[in-house]
Design a protein around this motif. Structure first.
Motif, mmCIF file in Angstrom:
data_model
loop_
_atom_site.group_PDB
_atom_site.id
_atom_site.type_symbol
_atom_site.label_atom_id
_atom_site.label_comp_id
_atom_site.label_asym_id
_atom_site.label_seq_id
_atom_site.Cartn_x
_atom_site.Cartn_y
_atom_site.Cartn_z
ATOM 1 N N ARG A 286 22.614 67.958 61.812
ATOM 2 C CA ARG A 286 23.683 67.722 62.784
ATOM 3 C C ARG A 286 23.147 67.784 64.213
ATOM 4 O O ARG A 286 23.450 66.923 65.053
ATOM 5 C CB ARG A 286 24.794 68.753 62.585
ATOM 6 C CG ARG A 286 26.044 68.483 63.403
ATOM 7 C CD ARG A 286 27.200 69.385 62.989
ATOM 8 N NE ARG A 286 26.866 70.802 63.110
ATOM 9 C CZ ARG A 286 26.685 71.634 62.087
ATOM 10 N NH1 ARG A 286 26.822 71.169 60.849
ATOM 11 N NH2 ARG A 286 26.381 72.908 62.271
ATOM 12 N N MET A 287 22.307 68.793 64.495
ATOM 13 C CA MET A 287 21.742 68.927 65.847
ATOM 14 C C MET A 287 20.770 67.796 66.155
ATOM 15 O O MET A 287 20.673 67.327 67.292
ATOM 16 C CB MET A 287 21.052 70.285 65.977
ATOM 17 C CG MET A 287 22.031 71.450 66.088
ATOM 18 S SD MET A 287 21.202 73.023 66.459
ATOM 19 C CE MET A 287 20.508 73.420 64.870
ATOM 20 N N GLU A 290 22.774 64.839 67.052
ATOM 21 C CA GLU A 290 23.341 65.050 68.380
ATOM 22 C C GLU A 290 22.292 64.780 69.462
ATOM 23 O O GLU A 290 22.583 64.137 70.484
ATOM 24 C CB GLU A 290 23.856 66.487 68.489
ATOM 25 C CG GLU A 290 24.603 66.780 69.781
ATOM 26 C CD GLU A 290 25.110 68.216 69.838
ATOM 27 O OE1 GLU A 290 25.384 68.697 70.968
ATOM 28 O OE2 GLU A 290 25.217 68.864 68.772
#
Length: 636
Positions: A286-287, A290
Motif C-alpha cells: 500500500r505504501m 502511494e
C-alpha cells in the motif's frame, strides 16, 4: 604462491576471451536479421500485450506480458535471461529498457526491471521483447576472480591453496553414523564423506544413480547439525528441482532469483512469494503504491512551472522519497526475517552474488551439476563457505565454451574435474536405478571402470512387446544416406536417418495397439545437430501418425538430466572423410544413451563412425550383446 596467482590470471584471460566471443556471436546472430526473421527464429516476441504490472523486491517493477502472434512457437527466452523491452516504430527497434526474465509459461513472460516505474512509451507504443547480451554473469565472474587475486588470508586463501595449490582436503574421523535404510551403501558413504569433510567433498554421480536423492538426504542431515545450508547449481532448472525435492523433506527452503518452473511447488518457496504472503506485505504494498502515485503526481506538472508548482513538486517528491525509504527499511527487515528462518537457501551460482546474501556465511555450500559449471562461476558461492561439496559427473557434458582459444586453453575444464585429476578423494555412487543393464553396459566399461551395478529393480527392464531389445544399432553403411548442410545455418541434417527411426516408431505403434491396459511409452528423439532437430520437428508435425503422440525432439545437450522409456539417437554423420565432428566429445554420446529406461535405438553409419576407436568399441559391444541391424531391414 606465484603459481596460484598465475592460475587466477589465466582464468581472467580465458574469461575475457569467452566474453568477447560470446558478444561477437550474439551480435552476428541478431544484428543482420529483420524483425520478421527474428520472430520466426524465436528471437522476438512481437506484438505484446501487458497483462499485469506490480513491484518486486526493492521497488523493482515486474511486468507480465503475453505474445499475441506465433503462439506456441519455440523461442530462446529462459528464466534468468536478460532482455530488451523495446519500442517498435515503422518496423524498427527504438527506445528500450533492459530487464531480466523472471519466468516463462507458455506464451506469457514475467520480467523484472531494475527501476521503480515504467516510461509512458511502454503503454502508448507497439512493444517487443528481444534478447540482450548477458553482461551480468560475466561481471560477477570477473568480480570473484578479482577477489581471489586480492585475498591472501582466511578461508578464501585456504581454498585457493587446495584448489590451485598443493594442499589436500582434510577429513575427520566420524563416529558410527546410523545409515539411512532407504539408501544404498554407496549413497550412505557419500553422506558420510560430506559430513566428515573439513573443507572439500566430491560426490561423483553417474547417470541414474540417485544423485539428487542422495544430495537431498545429505542436506537433511546437514540441517540437523548446521544453522543454514546454501545449495547452488549452474542452471535455474537444476535449482528448481533441488528446491522442490528439499521442500518435500519438510525442510524450510527459500528460493532466490529467477525460476524456470512456475508451478505451486516452486513458487511457494520463492522469496517474492514469501514476502507477499507475510502479514506485513499489504502495508508495504500500500505504501509503495502511494509513493508511486506521489511521484506520478509530481511529474504530471506541465512546463514551465511557476513558483508554487515548483514548491509543490519538490514537496511531493520529498514525501515520495521519505515514504520509499521507510518502505525499503520495512522490506529489508522482513527479508532478513525470512532468510534467517530458512534452513536452506537455493540459487544459481551467479545468483549467489545477490546483494541479499552479502555478508552471509555458511558452514556448508553444496554445488550440484559442478561438472557443468565454469570455474569462475563456481567460485562465487565458494567464497561464502567453510566447507564445499562438489557434485556431478565429469563424464557427462561440460559447460558450453564458445571461444575456441579459451576452450583449448582450459576454460571448459571444471573445478570438479581438476580436483579429481589432482587425486582428491571422492565418493562415487555405484547403483544405477534408471535403465536395463544392457543400456548402461558400454558406458560402464568406458567411463566408469565397470563399477556401476544395475539395481535388480531395473536390471532386466524391457518393453512388453516382441521387438523389445534394450539396445539396437541401425547401421546405414552402404545406403548412401549422407549428411547434408542445413540451408542458412551451417548445421547438419540427415533426412534418411529420420526415415529409418520413424519406421521404428511405426513398429512400436503397431505393437502397442495389440496390448491391453498399456500406456504408450514415452519417446524422445535426440541428435547432436540442431539442423537434424529442425528437420525432424517439421516432419513429425506433418505426420498424422506421430503428431499427436507427444514425442519429444531434443538436442542431446538439451536433454541432459532427463529420462524417457525409449531414446532414439540420430548421429547424422555420414561422409567419405570419416569426419565425426563434435561426436568426438564422447561424453555427448554417454549422455544420449544413458537417458533411456527400457530401450535405446542408435541410427548411424558404421563406415563413418567406426574409424573412431570409441565408436568402434560401441559397435563391437552391440554386435556381441545387443541387436545390430542394417538399414535394409527397415526398407523392405
Amino acid at each position: 604462491m606465484e603459481g596460484i596467482e598465475e592460475r587466477i590470471r589465466e582464468l581472467e584471460k580465458w574469461l575475457t576471451l569467452e566474453k568477447q566471443e560470446d558478444l561477437r556471436q550474439f551480435q552476428s546472430y541478431l544484428l543482420p536479421l529483420s524483425l520478421a526473421e527474428k520472430r520466426e527464429r524465436g528471437y522476438l516476441w512481437y506484438p505484446l500485450t501487458i497483462l499485469h504490472q506490480g513491484f518486486s523486491i526493492g521497488e523493482n517493477i515486474k511486468v507480465s506480458v503475453e505474445r499475441t502472434k506465433n503462439k506456441g512457437k519455440a523461442h530462446v527466452f529462459r528464466a534468468g535471461n536478460p532482455i530488451r523491452l523495446c519500442e517498435i516504430t515503422d518496423q524498427k527497434e527504438g527506445t528500450y529498457l533492459v530487464g531480466v526474465v523472471h519466468f516463462v509459461r507458455e506464451d506469457t513472460m514475467q520480467i523484472i526491471f531494475g527501476q521503480s516505474f515504467l516510461p509512458d512509451w511502454v503503454f502508448k507504443s507497439s512493444i517487443a521483447i528481444l534478447p540482450e547480451f548477458d553482461e551480468k554473469s560475466y561481471r560477477e565472474m570477473e568480480s570473484v576472480l578479482k577477489t581471489l587475486k586480492n585475498t591472501h588470508k582466511g578461508r578464501v586463501q585456504h581454498f585457493k591453496e587446495i584448489l590451485f595449490g598443493d594442499k589436500l582436503p582434510v577429513f575427520s574421523l566420524l563416529k558410527d553414523e546410523v545409515p539411512n535404510i532407504l539408501l544404498n551403501n554407496s549413497q550412505n558413504d557419500a553422506i558420510n564423506h560430506i559430513i566428515s569433510a573439513k573443507d572439500i567433498a566430491i560426490i561423483h554421480g553417474p547417470p541414474g544413480t540417485g544423485k539428487t536423492t542422495t544430495l537431498v538426504s545429505a542436506i537433511a542431515r546437514l540441517c540437523e547439525i548446521e544453522y543454514q545450508v546454501l545449495v547452488c547449481a549452474p542452471s535455474n532448472t537444476a535449482v528448481d528441482l533441488l528446491t522442490e525435492r528439499i521442500s518435500k523433506k519438510g525442510i524450510n527452503v527459500v528460493r532466490l532469483g529467477n525460476i524456470s518452473r512456475v508451478d505451486e511447488d516452486i513458487l511457494n518457496h520463492t522469496l517474492d512469494y514469501q514476502i507477499s504472503a507475510h502479514e506485513e506485505s499489504k502495508a508495504i504494498k500500500r505504501m509503495r503504491i502511494e509513493a508511486d502515485a506521489l511521484r506520478k503526481k509530481a511529474n504530471s506538472f506541465r512546463m514551465p512551472l511557476d513558483y508554487g508548482q515548483k514548491r509543490q513538486k519538490r514537496e511531493l517528491l520529498s514525501e515520495a522519497s521519505d515514504l520509499s525509504t521507510w518502505v525499503n527499511q520495512l522490506e529489508k527487515r522482513l527479508i532478513e526475517q525470512i532468510l534467517d528462518r530458512a534452513q536452506v537457501i537455493t540459487c544459481t551460482l551467479v545468483g549467489a552474488a545477490h546483494s541479499l546474501l552479502a555478508g552471509r556465511k555458511f558452514t556448508t555450500v553444496l554445488i550440484d551439476e559442478a561438472a557443468q559449471a565454469l570455474e569462475p562461476a563456481t567460485w562465487i558461492p565458494i567464497l561464502k563457505a567453510e566447507r564445499v561439496v562438489l557434485c556431478g559427473d565429469p563424464f557427462q557434458l561440460p559447460p558450453t565454451v564458445k571461444s575456441r582459444d579459451a576452450n583449448k586453453s582450459g576454460l571448459a575444464l571444471t573445478l570438479m574435474e581438476k580436483a579429481i585429476q589432482k587425486g582428491f578423494v571422492h565418493q562415487m555412487l555405484e547403483v544405477q536405478y534408471r535403465g536395463n543393464e544392457l543400456i548402461m553396459g558400454y558406458s560402464n566399461q568406458y567411463f566408469y571402470n565397470n563399477k556401476l551395478l544395475a539395481s535388480p529393480t531395473v536390471k532386466d527392464k524391457k518393453l512388453p512387446f516382441q521387438d523389445n531389445s534394450p539396445l539396437i544399432f541401425i547401421d546405414t553403411a552402404g545406403t548412401g544416406f549422407e549428411e547434408k548442410p542445413e540451408p542458412g545455418s551451417g548445421s547438419l541434417y540427415n533426412a534418411d536417418e529420420f526415415s529409418l527411426l520413424r519406421e521404428h516408431i511405426y513398429r512400436i505403434i503397431n505393437e502397442t495397439q495389440t496390448l491391453v491396459n498399456f500406456d504408450f511409452p514415452s519417446i524422445v528423439i535426440l541428435s547432436p545437430y540442431k539442423g537434424q532437430i529442425n528437420y525432424m520437428e517439421r516432419e513429425i508435425r506433418a505426420d498424422d501418425k506421430l503428431v499427436n503422440l507427444a514425442i519429444k525432439v531434443k538436442t542431446i545437450d538439451g536433454f541432459q538430466g532427463q529420462e524417457s522409456d525409449i531414446v532414439i539417437v540420430s548421429l547424422v554423420r555420414s561422409n567419405g572423410k570419416n569426419d565425426i565432428g563434435f561426436l568426438k566429445d564422447y561424453r555427448r554420446f554417454n549422455v544420449a544413451i544413458t537417458r533411456a529406461k527400457c530401450q535405446v535405438v542408435v541410427v548411424g553409419d558404421s563406415s563413418t563412425i567406426g574409424k573412431d576407436s570409441f565408436f568402434a568399441g560401441f559397435l563391437d559391444y552391440c554386435e556381441l550383446n545387443a541387436s545390430y541391424r542394417t538399414a535394409w531391414e527397415y526398407m523392405a
